[in-house]
Write a protein that holds these residues in place. Structure first.
Motif, PDB file in Angstrom:
ATOM      1  N   TRP A  98       0.839  -1.214   0.000  1.00 32.93           N
ATOM      2  CA  TRP A  98       0.000   0.000   0.000  1.00 32.93           C
ATOM      3  C   TRP A  98       0.865   1.252   0.000  1.00 32.93           C
ATOM      4  O   TRP A  98       0.587   2.215  -0.710  1.00 32.93           O
ATOM      5  CB  TRP A  98      -0.932   0.014   1.208  1.00 32.93           C
ATOM      6  CG  TRP A  98      -1.687   1.308   1.317  1.00 32.93           C
ATOM      7  CD1 TRP A  98      -2.834   1.648   0.673  1.00 32.93           C
ATOM      8  CD2 TRP A  98      -1.283   2.462   2.068  1.00 32.93           C
ATOM      9  NE1 TRP A  98      -3.179   2.942   0.988  1.00 32.93           N
ATOM     10  CE2 TRP A  98      -2.256   3.465   1.839  1.00 32.93           C
ATOM     11  CE3 TRP A  98      -0.206   2.735   2.915  1.00 32.93           C
ATOM     12  CZ2 TRP A  98      -2.173   4.721   2.430  1.00 32.93           C
ATOM     13  CZ3 TRP A  98      -0.128   3.992   3.500  1.00 32.93           C
ATOM     14  CH2 TRP A  98      -1.107   4.967   3.260  1.00 32.93           C
ATOM     15  N   GLN A  99       1.919   1.244   0.814  1.00 33.58           N
ATOM     16  CA  GLN A  99       2.799   2.410   0.890  1.00 33.58           C
ATOM     17  C   GLN A  99       3.396   2.739  -0.476  1.00 33.58           C
ATOM     18  O   GLN A  99       3.463   3.911  -0.867  1.00 33.58           O
ATOM     19  CB  GLN A  99       3.916   2.153   1.894  1.00 33.58           C
ATOM     20  CG  GLN A  99       3.444   2.110   3.343  1.00 33.58           C
ATOM     21  CD  GLN A  99       4.581   1.862   4.310  1.00 33.58           C
ATOM     22  OE1 GLN A  99       5.731   2.182   4.022  1.00 33.58           O
ATOM     23  NE2 GLN A  99       4.276   1.283   5.456  1.00 33.58           N
ATOM     24  N   ASP A 100       3.851   1.718  -1.190  1.00 34.65           N
ATOM     25  CA  ASP A 100       4.431   1.951  -2.515  1.00 34.65           C
ATOM     26  C   ASP A 100       3.395   2.541  -3.475  1.00 34.65           C
ATOM     27  O   ASP A 100       3.706   3.447  -4.265  1.00 34.65           O
ATOM     28  CB  ASP A 100       4.980   0.647  -3.087  1.00 34.65           C
ATOM     29  CG  ASP A 100       6.245   0.178  -2.375  1.00 34.65           C
ATOM     30  OD1 ASP A 100       6.856   0.993  -1.663  1.00 34.65           O
ATOM     31  OD2 ASP A 100       6.600  -1.008  -2.530  1.00 34.65           O
ATOM     32  N   ILE A 101       2.170   2.039  -3.409  1.00 34.43           N
ATOM     33  CA  ILE A 101       1.109   2.543  -4.287  1.00 34.43           C
ATOM     34  C   ILE A 101       0.777   3.993  -3.939  1.00 34.43           C
ATOM     35  O   ILE A 101       0.698   4.860  -4.825  1.00 34.43           O
ATOM     36  CB  ILE A 101      -0.151   1.664  -4.164  1.00 34.43           C
ATOM     37  CG1 ILE A 101       0.114   0.279  -4.762  1.00 34.43           C
ATOM     38  CG2 ILE A 101      -1.347   2.320  -4.870  1.00 34.43           C
ATOM     39  CD1 ILE A 101      -0.981  -0.728  -4.488  1.00 34.43           C
ATOM     40  N   PHE A 102       0.603   4.281  -2.657  1.00 37.30           N
ATOM     41  CA  PHE A 102       0.247   5.639  -2.239  1.00 37.30           C
ATOM     42  C   PHE A 102       1.368   6.618  -2.552  1.00 37.30           C
ATOM     43  O   PHE A 102       1.130   7.737  -3.024  1.00 37.30           O
ATOM     44  CB  PHE A 102      -0.070   5.653  -0.746  1.00 37.30           C
ATOM     45  CG  PHE A 102      -0.513   7.001  -0.225  1.00 37.30           C
ATOM     46  CD1 PHE A 102      -1.460   7.755  -0.906  1.00 37.30           C
ATOM     47  CD2 PHE A 102       0.007   7.521   0.947  1.00 37.30           C
ATOM     48  CE1 PHE A 102      -1.886   8.994  -0.432  1.00 37.30           C
ATOM     49  CE2 PHE A 102      -0.399   8.747   1.434  1.00 37.30           C
ATOM     50  CZ  PHE A 102      -1.349   9.494   0.741  1.00 37.30           C
ATOM     51  N   ARG A 103       2.595   6.193  -2.311  1.00 35.95           N
ATOM     52  CA  ARG A 103       3.749   7.058  -2.601  1.00 35.95           C
ATOM     53  C   ARG A 103       3.794   7.391  -4.095  1.00 35.95           C
ATOM     54  O   ARG A 103       4.034   8.545  -4.479  1.00 35.95           O
ATOM     55  CB  ARG A 103       5.037   6.358  -2.169  1.00 35.95           C
ATOM     56  CG  ARG A 103       6.281   7.214  -2.304  1.00 35.95           C
ATOM     57  CD  ARG A 103       7.506   6.481  -1.807  1.00 35.95           C
ATOM     58  NE  ARG A 103       7.476   6.276  -0.364  1.00 35.95           N
ATOM     59  CZ  ARG A 103       7.325   5.089   0.217  1.00 35.95           C
ATOM     60  NH1 ARG A 103       7.174   3.995  -0.518  1.00 35.95           N
ATOM     61  NH2 ARG A 103       7.317   4.994   1.537  1.00 35.95           N
TER      62      ARG A 103
END
Length: 213
Positions: A98-103
């Motif tokens: 999720w962090q990679d997608i949001f970033r």
């Protein structure tokens, strides 16, 4: 403000100028039910995946947020949507995927003149260590709060209060600050005598006691 169901273009007034066209592709690619809600004390927004009885993506965002907070919250929830599409329920809600997608999503809004320079710097810094929400990142939360509507006269951050100070929350409850515990502040509800942990960036009104002569 009660929950508000919007037509596709109507929610543009909640967004920073020039960003509506950037979020439109999400609504063109997926079936999303976007609902603007009243202020919720514990969440700024949330995402619900499709189910048999509601076969669409459901996103809610608090309608009292300033445009920059609204946009970041919306993108946060759309990142959950994308994470579900890619991984279903096989990952942690705010895990690395999720962090990679949001970033990646949020980075596409930087360097475009959308955010004021100081706020953009705070956003860039937050991308180095993403939290579950902007409220969990004190620096970003403070930077975003500068663009809230006026009407918070007399409020201070909990972290600005001295030890043993008494204060009133927005809900009208009176607390006394006891001491700092790691990153949060231990405070006592003076009515129930129960202790609670407050984030340092919670805004409260100091309670000034009149001195007796």
């Amino acid at each position: 403000m009660s929950a508000e169901k919007l037509s596709f273009d109507a929610f543009g007034r909640y967004l920073p100028q020039g960003t509506l066209d950037k979020v439109k592709p999400w609504f063109q690619q997926y079936t999303i039910k976007l609902i603007i809600t009243r202020e919720r004390k514990t969440v700024l927004g949330n995402y619900r995946q499709p189910v048999k009885t509601a076969p669409f993506h459901r996103v809610t965002v608090n309608g009292n947020l300033n445009p920059y907070s609204f946009l970041i919250t919306l993108l946060h929830e759309l990142a959950h949507l994308e994470a579900f599409v890619r991984y279903q329920n096989r990952i942690a809600p705010h895990g690395k995927e999720w962090q990679d997608i949001f970033r990646n999503i949020l980075s596409g809004y930087l360097g475009q003149g959308i955010f004021p320079p100081a706020l953009e710097q705070a956003i860039k810094a937050s991308l180095q260590g993403l939290k579950a929400s902007s409220c969990a990142d004190p620096t970003l939360y403070k930077a975003l709060s500068l663009y809230d509507e006026p009407g918070t006269d007399g409020l201070v951050w909990v972290e600005q209060l001295p030890a043993n100070a008494q204060f009133v929350t927005k809900e009208g409850r009176v607390y006394q600050l006891l001491h700092k515990r790691r990153t949060r502040y231990l405070c006592r509800d003076l009515q129930t005598q129960r202790d609670y942990l407050f984030a340092g960036v919670v805004q409260v009104k100091p309670l000034v006691r009149e001195s007796s002569n």
